[in-house]
Design a protein around this motif. Sequence first.
Motif, PDB file in Angstrom:
ATOM      1  N   THR A 241      35.162  45.838  35.718  1.00  0.00           N
ATOM      2  CA  THR A 241      36.254  44.895  35.952  1.00  0.00           C
ATOM      3  C   THR A 241      37.413  45.587  36.645  1.00  0.00           C
ATOM      4  O   THR A 241      37.759  46.726  36.318  1.00  0.00           O
ATOM      5  CB  THR A 241      36.743  44.280  34.626  1.00  0.00           C
ATOM      6  N   MET A 242      38.021  44.876  37.582  1.00  0.00           N
ATOM      7  CA  MET A 242      39.198  45.358  38.300  1.00  0.00           C
ATOM      8  C   MET A 242      40.341  44.369  38.126  1.00  0.00           C
ATOM      9  O   MET A 242      40.144  43.161  38.264  1.00  0.00           O
ATOM     10  CB  MET A 242      38.863  45.532  39.791  1.00  0.00           C
ATOM     11  N   ALA A 243      41.532  44.869  37.793  1.00  0.00           N
ATOM     12  CA  ALA A 243      42.732  44.038  37.706  1.00  0.00           C
ATOM     13  C   ALA A 243      43.597  44.327  38.923  1.00  0.00           C
ATOM     14  O   ALA A 243      43.903  45.488  39.206  1.00  0.00           O
ATOM     15  CB  ALA A 243      43.493  44.329  36.422  1.00  0.00           C
ATOM     16  N   VAL A 244      43.983  43.290  39.661  1.00  0.00           N
ATOM     17  CA  VAL A 244      44.793  43.435  40.867  1.00  0.00           C
ATOM     18  C   VAL A 244      46.225  43.010  40.552  1.00  0.00           C
ATOM     19  O   VAL A 244      46.470  41.878  40.121  1.00  0.00           O
ATOM     20  CB  VAL A 244      44.228  42.595  42.027  1.00  0.00           C
ATOM     21  N   TYR A 245      47.153  43.947  40.759  1.00  0.00           N
ATOM     22  CA  TYR A 245      48.567  43.699  40.509  1.00  0.00           C
ATOM     23  C   TYR A 245      49.323  43.647  41.827  1.00  0.00           C
ATOM     24  O   TYR A 245      49.038  44.419  42.755  1.00  0.00           O
ATOM     25  CB  TYR A 245      49.176  44.808  39.661  1.00  0.00           C
ATOM     26  N   VAL A 246      50.310  42.775  41.909  1.00  0.00           N
ATOM     27  CA  VAL A 246      51.306  42.810  42.970  1.00  0.00           C
ATOM     28  C   VAL A 246      52.632  43.087  42.285  1.00  0.00           C
ATOM     29  O   VAL A 246      53.129  42.254  41.508  1.00  0.00           O
ATOM     30  CB  VAL A 246      51.351  41.490  43.763  1.00  0.00           C
ATOM     31  N   GLY A 247      53.188  44.268  42.523  1.00  0.00           N
ATOM     32  CA  GLY A 247      54.329  44.705  41.728  1.00  0.00           C
ATOM     33  C   GLY A 247      53.880  44.948  40.305  1.00  0.00           C
ATOM     34  O   GLY A 247      52.929  45.678  40.055  1.00  0.00           O
ATOM     35  N   THR A 249      53.064  42.330  38.276  1.00  0.00           N
ATOM     36  CA  THR A 249      52.373  41.111  37.842  1.00  0.00           C
ATOM     37  C   THR A 249      50.888  41.170  38.183  1.00  0.00           C
ATOM     38  O   THR A 249      50.515  41.395  39.338  1.00  0.00           O
ATOM     39  CB  THR A 249      52.989  39.866  38.512  1.00  0.00           C
ATOM     40  N   GLN A 250      50.043  40.967  37.180  1.00  0.00           N
ATOM     41  CA  GLN A 250      48.611  40.885  37.440  1.00  0.00           C
ATOM     42  C   GLN A 250      48.297  39.501  37.998  1.00  0.00           C
ATOM     43  O   GLN A 250      48.561  38.488  37.361  1.00  0.00           O
ATOM     44  CB  GLN A 250      47.793  41.122  36.173  1.00  0.00           C
ATOM     45  N   GLU A 251      47.744  39.472  39.209  1.00  0.00           N
ATOM     46  CA  GLU A 251      47.466  38.198  39.869  1.00  0.00           C
ATOM     47  C   GLU A 251      45.988  37.857  39.923  1.00  0.00           C
ATOM     48  O   GLU A 251      45.630  36.700  40.131  1.00  0.00           O
ATOM     49  CB  GLU A 251      48.037  38.212  41.295  1.00  0.00           C
ATOM     50  N   LEU A 252      45.119  38.859  39.750  1.00  0.00           N
ATOM     51  CA  LEU A 252      43.695  38.616  39.959  1.00  0.00           C
ATOM     52  C   LEU A 252      42.895  39.515  39.028  1.00  0.00           C
ATOM     53  O   LEU A 252      43.245  40.674  38.807  1.00  0.00           O
ATOM     54  CB  LEU A 252      43.337  38.924  41.421  1.00  0.00           C
ATOM     55  N   THR A 253      41.799  38.965  38.484  1.00  0.00           N
ATOM     56  CA  THR A 253      40.825  39.757  37.737  1.00  0.00           C
ATOM     57  C   THR A 253      39.477  39.608  38.436  1.00  0.00           C
ATOM     58  O   THR A 253      39.040  38.479  38.701  1.00  0.00           O
ATOM     59  CB  THR A 253      40.714  39.280  36.286  1.00  0.00           C
ATOM     60  N   VAL A 254      38.820  40.722  38.727  1.00  0.00           N
ATOM     61  CA  VAL A 254      37.563  40.703  39.463  1.00  0.00           C
ATOM     62  C   VAL A 254      36.491  41.404  38.638  1.00  0.00           C
ATOM     63  O   VAL A 254      36.664  42.550  38.221  1.00  0.00           O
ATOM     64  CB  VAL A 254      37.697  41.394  40.837  1.00  0.00           C
ATOM     65  N   VAL A 276      45.126  45.218  51.397  1.00  0.00           N
ATOM     66  CA  VAL A 276      43.808  45.833  51.574  1.00  0.00           C
ATOM     67  C   VAL A 276      43.640  46.959  50.560  1.00  0.00           C
ATOM     68  O   VAL A 276      44.537  47.792  50.381  1.00  0.00           O
ATOM     69  CB  VAL A 276      43.641  46.372  53.011  1.00  0.00           C
ATOM     70  N   GLY A 277      42.496  46.969  49.889  1.00  0.00           N
ATOM     71  CA  GLY A 277      42.205  48.021  48.929  1.00  0.00           C
ATOM     72  C   GLY A 277      40.720  48.277  48.840  1.00  0.00           C
ATOM     73  O   GLY A 277      39.939  47.803  49.684  1.00  0.00           O
ATOM     74  N   VAL A 278      40.301  49.030  47.833  1.00  0.00           N
ATOM     75  CA  VAL A 278      38.878  49.278  47.596  1.00  0.00           C
ATOM     76  C   VAL A 278      38.551  48.898  46.164  1.00  0.00           C
ATOM     77  O   VAL A 278      39.401  48.982  45.262  1.00  0.00           O
ATOM     78  CB  VAL A 278      38.478  50.744  47.861  1.00  0.00           C
ATOM     79  N   PHE A 279      37.314  48.432  45.939  1.00  0.00           N
ATOM     80  CA  PHE A 279      36.857  48.081  44.597  1.00  0.00           C
ATOM     81  C   PHE A 279      37.000  49.292  43.666  1.00  0.00           C
ATOM     82  O   PHE A 279      36.580  50.404  44.017  1.00  0.00           O
ATOM     83  CB  PHE A 279      35.408  47.644  44.623  1.00  0.00           C
ATOM     84  N   THR A 280      37.580  49.055  42.506  1.00  0.00           N
ATOM     85  CA  THR A 280      37.866  50.117  41.537  1.00  0.00           C
ATOM     86  C   THR A 280      37.548  49.608  40.148  1.00  0.00           C
ATOM     87  O   THR A 280      37.805  48.437  39.843  1.00  0.00           O
ATOM     88  CB  THR A 280      39.347  50.529  41.605  1.00  0.00           C
ATOM     89  N   ASN A 281      37.010  50.466  39.311  1.00  0.00           N
ATOM     90  CA  ASN A 281      36.836  50.121  37.904  1.00  0.00           C
ATOM     91  C   ASN A 281      38.146  50.454  37.191  1.00  0.00           C
ATOM     92  O   ASN A 281      38.367  51.562  36.734  1.00  0.00           O
ATOM     93  CB  ASN A 281      35.677  50.888  37.296  1.00  0.00           C
ATOM     94  N   GLY A 282      39.044  49.469  37.153  1.00  0.00           N
ATOM     95  CA  GLY A 282      40.371  49.721  36.581  1.00  0.00           C
ATOM     96  C   GLY A 282      41.402  48.847  37.267  1.00  0.00           C
ATOM     97  O   GLY A 282      41.127  47.709  37.621  1.00  0.00           O
ATOM     98  N   ASN A 283      42.583  49.414  37.497  1.00  0.00           N
ATOM     99  CA  ASN A 283      43.691  48.659  38.067  1.00  0.00           C
ATOM    100  C   ASN A 283      43.953  49.053  39.513  1.00  0.00           C
ATOM    101  O   ASN A 283      43.841  50.211  39.892  1.00  0.00           O
ATOM    102  CB  ASN A 283      44.964  48.893  37.266  1.00  0.00           C
ATOM    103  N   VAL A 284      44.329  48.058  40.320  1.00  0.00           N
ATOM    104  CA  VAL A 284      44.798  48.270  41.696  1.00  0.00           C
ATOM    105  C   VAL A 284      46.183  47.642  41.784  1.00  0.00           C
ATOM    106  O   VAL A 284      46.374  46.494  41.366  1.00  0.00           O
ATOM    107  CB  VAL A 284      43.844  47.633  42.724  1.00  0.00           C
ATOM    108  N   ASN A 285      47.135  48.390  42.307  1.00  0.00           N
ATOM    109  CA  ASN A 285      48.502  47.899  42.391  1.00  0.00           C
ATOM    110  C   ASN A 285      48.970  47.856  43.835  1.00  0.00           C
ATOM    111  O   ASN A 285      48.831  48.825  44.560  1.00  0.00           O
ATOM    112  CB  ASN A 285      49.426  48.775  41.563  1.00  0.00           C
ATOM    113  N   PHE A 286      49.521  46.722  44.244  1.00  0.00           N
ATOM    114  CA  PHE A 286      50.096  46.580  45.584  1.00  0.00           C
ATOM    115  C   PHE A 286      51.601  46.345  45.483  1.00  0.00           C
ATOM    116  O   PHE A 286      52.092  45.795  44.518  1.00  0.00           O
ATOM    117  CB  PHE A 286      49.459  45.406  46.317  1.00  0.00           C
TER     118      PHE A 286
END
Length: 286
Positions: A241-247, A249-254, A276-286
């Motif tokens: 699972t990957m959690a995508v944050y903008v600032g 705030t978590q906006e997306l769970t993949v 733009v990012g890469v699939f990660t097992n964890g969190n991605v922050n933009f």
Amino acid sequence: MPYYNNLDCAGSEFAHVHAPCPGGREPEFGRVRQSGFIKEGYLSTIIAAAVNLSTWLTAWETGIAAGDIIVLPETSGSFDPGTPAELQGFGDRPSSNGPRTQVLSVNDPDYKLNYNFYNDLANRTDLVPFYVTSTLIHIFDKACTAYASNPVEDDLNAQIVWNFQATVISENLPQFYPVETIKPAIKYTPTTTPVVYNTILEFSADTEDTGASVTATVAEIDEDVEFQFNSLTGTTGTAVTMAVYVGVTQELTVSFPSDYIGRPFRYIDKEGVSHVGVFTNGNVNF
């Protein structure tokens, strides 16, 4: 009454090795060039696999894909092995040696994408550090306590980086192994960001969409939000699972098979901004 000694404590079971010939002593050079963490439950698997070069690489690839190993592929830093603690002595000895307080200090230039990882680092108790010098990978034998900081200098040209301090208290110094065999698993491999993706998940009618074994979920329906990537067929990896944050705030769970890890994606947020990012097992922050 005789004494029964099972171990000659005055000597050592390991002999010192000397390479006297010119060129026979291969030097090792400094800087913590790569670093990372192995989850405590996976450490025994890594150490057991080190006896065989083929299983050694497989163990690293499997651990990285499953999220049991976190690799920081380009770093700088240093390691302080400390000195043994002085404990109470007995008999004629004034003192005895105890464990060392060892400190690994690492600088990570991947600053903007890693707020959540480093902000949470002080709460983790299950991470065993490792670091790479010129030809060796050094692995601790116990989990660390760690914290991160991001100081800012009064300098227009000074780069802001994450710095973390990982402290391990152990009688043993980090064990080291040749790193060359596992370089395919831990090296940084640049990815080319595609212009067009063949799979687009969108959320104009539902908060969840699925395609090519990937499921993405948002908090609320929004016709502007998209998650784009190139599909894989025949995936066999474990579910991650990957959690995508903008600032903040978590906006997306993949949710996706681990085969996708490291592959690029594009996320268009509710403001229409493209990330733009890469699939990660964890969190991605933009």
